[in-house]
Design a protein around this motif. Structure first.
Motif, PDB file in Angstrom:
ATOM      1  N   VAL A  10      -7.852 -10.839 -52.924  1.00 25.04           N
ATOM      2  CA  VAL A  10      -7.881 -11.338 -54.633  1.00 25.04           C
ATOM      3  C   VAL A  10      -6.960 -12.631 -54.884  1.00 25.04           C
ATOM      4  CG1 VAL A  10      -7.204 -11.072 -56.904  1.00 25.04           C
ATOM      5  CG2 VAL A  10      -7.768  -8.790 -55.812  1.00 25.04           C
ATOM      6  N   MET A  11      -8.119 -13.827 -54.987  1.00 22.55           N
ATOM      7  CA  MET A  11      -7.383 -15.296 -55.166  1.00 22.55           C
ATOM      8  C   MET A  11      -7.912 -15.866 -56.206  1.00 22.55           C
ATOM      9  SD  MET A  11      -7.701 -16.629 -51.047  1.00 22.55           S
ATOM     10  CE  MET A  11      -9.007 -15.829 -50.594  1.00 22.55           C
ATOM     11  N   ILE A  12      -6.580 -16.415 -56.784  1.00 25.17           N
ATOM     12  CA  ILE A  12      -6.677 -17.343 -58.135  1.00 25.17           C
ATOM     13  C   ILE A  12      -6.851 -18.350 -57.746  1.00 25.17           C
ATOM     14  CG2 ILE A  12      -6.820 -17.081 -60.627  1.00 25.17           C
ATOM     15  CD1 ILE A  12      -6.501 -14.657 -61.249  1.00 25.17           C
ATOM     16  N   VAL A  13      -7.345 -19.103 -58.770  1.00 30.23           N
ATOM     17  CA  VAL A  13      -6.857 -20.693 -57.912  1.00 30.23           C
ATOM     18  C   VAL A  13      -7.039 -21.358 -59.290  1.00 30.23           C
ATOM     19  CG1 VAL A  13      -7.210 -23.530 -57.753  1.00 30.23           C
ATOM     20  CG2 VAL A  13      -7.511 -20.810 -56.154  1.00 30.23           C
ATOM     21  N   SER A  14      -5.858 -21.634 -60.022  1.00 39.11           N
ATOM     22  CA  SER A  14      -5.525 -22.375 -61.911  1.00 39.11           C
ATOM     23  C   SER A  14      -5.091 -23.226 -61.889  1.00 39.11           C
ATOM     24  CB  SER A  14      -5.096 -20.574 -62.431  1.00 39.11           C
ATOM     25  OG  SER A  14      -4.812 -21.365 -63.780  1.00 39.11           O
ATOM     26  N   ALA A  15      -5.336 -24.510 -62.660  1.00 39.43           N
ATOM     27  CA  ALA A  15      -4.527 -25.277 -63.115  1.00 39.43           C
ATOM     28  C   ALA A  15      -4.040 -25.327 -64.407  1.00 39.43           C
ATOM     29  CB  ALA A  15      -5.275 -27.033 -63.223  1.00 39.43           C
ATOM     30  N   PRO A  16      -2.791 -25.793 -64.715  1.00 37.11           N
ATOM     31  CA  PRO A  16      -2.567 -25.052 -65.599  1.00 37.11           C
ATOM     32  C   PRO A  16      -3.226 -26.475 -66.838  1.00 37.11           C
ATOM     33  CG  PRO A  16      -1.013 -26.658 -64.602  1.00 37.11           C
ATOM     34  CD  PRO A  16      -1.929 -26.837 -63.688  1.00 37.11           C
ATOM     35  N   ASP A  17      -2.997 -27.555 -66.934  1.00 29.40           N
ATOM     36  CA  ASP A  17      -4.196 -28.479 -67.930  1.00 29.40           C
ATOM     37  C   ASP A  17      -5.492 -28.031 -67.404  1.00 29.40           C
ATOM     38  OD1 ASP A  17      -4.611 -30.217 -70.055  1.00 29.40           O
ATOM     39  OD2 ASP A  17      -3.781 -31.603 -68.513  1.00 29.40           O
ATOM     40  N   ALA A  18      -6.393 -27.402 -67.938  1.00 29.25           N
ATOM     41  CA  ALA A  18      -7.388 -26.905 -67.561  1.00 29.25           C
ATOM     42  C   ALA A  18      -9.067 -28.161 -68.229  1.00 29.25           C
ATOM     43  CB  ALA A  18      -8.203 -25.978 -67.091  1.00 29.25           C
ATOM     44  N   GLN A  19      -8.848 -29.224 -67.519  1.00 29.24           N
ATOM     45  CA  GLN A  19      -9.937 -30.117 -68.200  1.00 29.24           C
ATOM     46  C   GLN A  19     -11.674 -29.695 -68.251  1.00 29.24           C
ATOM     47  OE1 GLN A  19      -9.211 -34.151 -67.779  1.00 29.24           O
ATOM     48  NE2 GLN A  19      -6.544 -33.654 -68.318  1.00 29.24           N
ATOM     49  N   TYR A  20     -11.650 -29.068 -67.869  1.00 30.18           N
ATOM     50  CA  TYR A  20     -13.280 -28.546 -67.770  1.00 30.18           C
ATOM     51  C   TYR A  20     -14.045 -27.174 -67.607  1.00 30.18           C
ATOM     52  CZ  TYR A  20     -12.323 -33.479 -64.599  1.00 30.18           C
ATOM     53  OH  TYR A  20     -11.745 -34.182 -64.641  1.00 30.18           O
ATOM     54  N   ALA A  35     -19.862 -16.939 -66.355  1.00 32.24           N
ATOM     55  CA  ALA A  35     -19.261 -17.727 -64.881  1.00 32.24           C
ATOM     56  C   ALA A  35     -20.444 -18.757 -64.645  1.00 32.24           C
ATOM     57  CB  ALA A  35     -18.307 -17.424 -64.278  1.00 32.24           C
ATOM     58  N   LEU A  36     -21.327 -17.954 -64.647  1.00 33.07           N
ATOM     59  CA  LEU A  36     -22.340 -19.223 -63.849  1.00 33.07           C
ATOM     60  C   LEU A  36     -23.026 -19.983 -64.518  1.00 33.07           C
ATOM     61  CD1 LEU A  36     -24.169 -19.539 -60.947  1.00 33.07           C
ATOM     62  CD2 LEU A  36     -25.360 -17.138 -62.038  1.00 33.07           C
ATOM     63  N   GLU A  37     -23.863 -19.420 -65.810  1.00 30.78           N
ATOM     64  CA  GLU A  37     -23.813 -19.860 -66.937  1.00 30.78           C
ATOM     65  C   GLU A  37     -22.959 -21.564 -66.710  1.00 30.78           C
ATOM     66  OE1 GLU A  37     -24.974 -19.640 -71.042  1.00 30.78           O
ATOM     67  OE2 GLU A  37     -25.881 -18.366 -69.521  1.00 30.78           O
ATOM     68  N   ALA A  38     -21.659 -21.175 -67.393  1.00 28.82           N
ATOM     69  CA  ALA A  38     -20.693 -22.042 -67.414  1.00 28.82           C
ATOM     70  C   ALA A  38     -20.806 -23.347 -66.732  1.00 28.82           C
ATOM     71  CB  ALA A  38     -19.280 -21.609 -67.575  1.00 28.82           C
ATOM     72  N   ILE A  39     -20.794 -22.624 -65.222  1.00 35.70           N
ATOM     73  CA  ILE A  39     -20.558 -23.451 -63.865  1.00 35.70           C
ATOM     74  C   ILE A  39     -21.645 -24.759 -63.945  1.00 35.70           C
ATOM     75  CG2 ILE A  39     -20.241 -23.900 -62.187  1.00 35.70           C
ATOM     76  CD1 ILE A  39     -18.959 -20.608 -61.485  1.00 35.70           C
ATOM     77  N   GLU A  40     -23.156 -23.676 -64.071  1.00 36.92           N
ATOM     78  CA  GLU A  40     -24.189 -24.327 -63.999  1.00 36.92           C
ATOM     79  C   GLU A  40     -24.249 -25.789 -64.863  1.00 36.92           C
ATOM     80  OE1 GLU A  40     -27.477 -21.957 -62.632  1.00 36.92           O
ATOM     81  OE2 GLU A  40     -26.356 -21.796 -60.630  1.00 36.92           O
ATOM     82  N   ASN A  41     -23.578 -25.399 -66.609  1.00 38.67           N
ATOM     83  CA  ASN A  41     -24.337 -25.663 -67.632  1.00 38.67           C
ATOM     84  C   ASN A  41     -22.715 -27.467 -67.666  1.00 38.67           C
ATOM     85  OD1 ASN A  41     -26.237 -24.965 -68.618  1.00 38.67           O
ATOM     86  ND2 ASN A  41     -25.990 -23.194 -69.235  1.00 38.67           N
ATOM     87  N   CYS A  42     -22.040 -27.103 -66.753  1.00 39.58           N
ATOM     88  CA  CYS A  42     -21.017 -27.687 -66.962  1.00 39.58           C
ATOM     89  C   CYS A  42     -21.410 -29.931 -66.988  1.00 39.58           C
ATOM     90  CB  CYS A  42     -19.889 -27.381 -65.552  1.00 39.58           C
ATOM     91  SG  CYS A  42     -18.908 -28.541 -66.326  1.00 39.58           S
ATOM     92  N   ARG A  43     -21.099 -30.906 -67.458  1.00 34.56           N
ATOM     93  CA  ARG A  43     -21.400 -31.430 -67.160  1.00 34.56           C
ATOM     94  C   ARG A  43     -19.728 -32.208 -67.059  1.00 34.56           C
ATOM     95  NH1 ARG A  43     -25.384 -29.721 -66.681  1.00 34.56           N
ATOM     96  NH2 ARG A  43     -27.186 -28.856 -68.787  1.00 34.56           N
ATOM     97  N   SER A  44     -18.940 -32.305 -67.288  1.00 36.37           N
ATOM     98  CA  SER A  44     -18.048 -32.947 -67.469  1.00 36.37           C
ATOM     99  C   SER A  44     -17.020 -33.310 -65.849  1.00 36.37           C
ATOM    100  CB  SER A  44     -17.164 -32.076 -68.402  1.00 36.37           C
ATOM    101  OG  SER A  44     -16.458 -30.658 -68.000  1.00 36.37           O
TER     102      SER A  44
END
Length: 120
Positions: A10-20, A35-44
């Motif tokens: 189990v691994m989780i990578v996180s950033a305290p100030d997620a902008q994307y 999740a797949l939909e969000a990742i594939e639709n990420c424009r930033s």
């Protein structure tokens, strides 16, 4: 970035100030298709961002799309952009290393219990 590693695969990578939005919240909630939909639709964030590639691979693997997951992990493993990820224990892990771990877990058939999330 923060990488949380627990016992087992189990691994989780996180950033305290997620902008994307690259599927972190959805993956954390076990909503792999969302999740797949969000990742594939990420424009930033570019599609070749290592964190995005890793999350994409995870979502695909959780959905049983192992060949596509392998392609995304492999792309992150050979990506010219490298991210250093801080673990919860204070260790730093290169994004290529994390991607190679994902590939190894696919090879070992361990992905049923695997969670790896990346947020930039």
């Amino acid at each position: 970035m923060l990488l949380f590693a627990a016992e087992g695969p189990v691994m989780i990578v996180s950033a305290p100030d997620a902008q994307y939005d690259i599927g972190y919240e959805e993956l954390a909630a076990g909503q792999d298709r969302a999740a797949l939909e969000a990742i594939e639709n990420c424009r930033s964030l570019p599609a070749d961002d290592p964190a995005r590639q890793i999350n994409h691979a995870i979502a695909l693997a959780r959905l049983g799309e192992y060949d596509a997951a392998r392609q995304s992990f492999a792309a992150a493993a050979r990506n010219a952009d490298r991210l250093e990820l801080e673990t919860a224990t204070g260790n730093w892990i290169d994004s290529r290393v994390l991607a190679r771990r994902g590939l190894a877990m696919l090879d070992d058939g361990q992905f049923a219990d695997y969670e790896a999330l990346a947020v930039r």
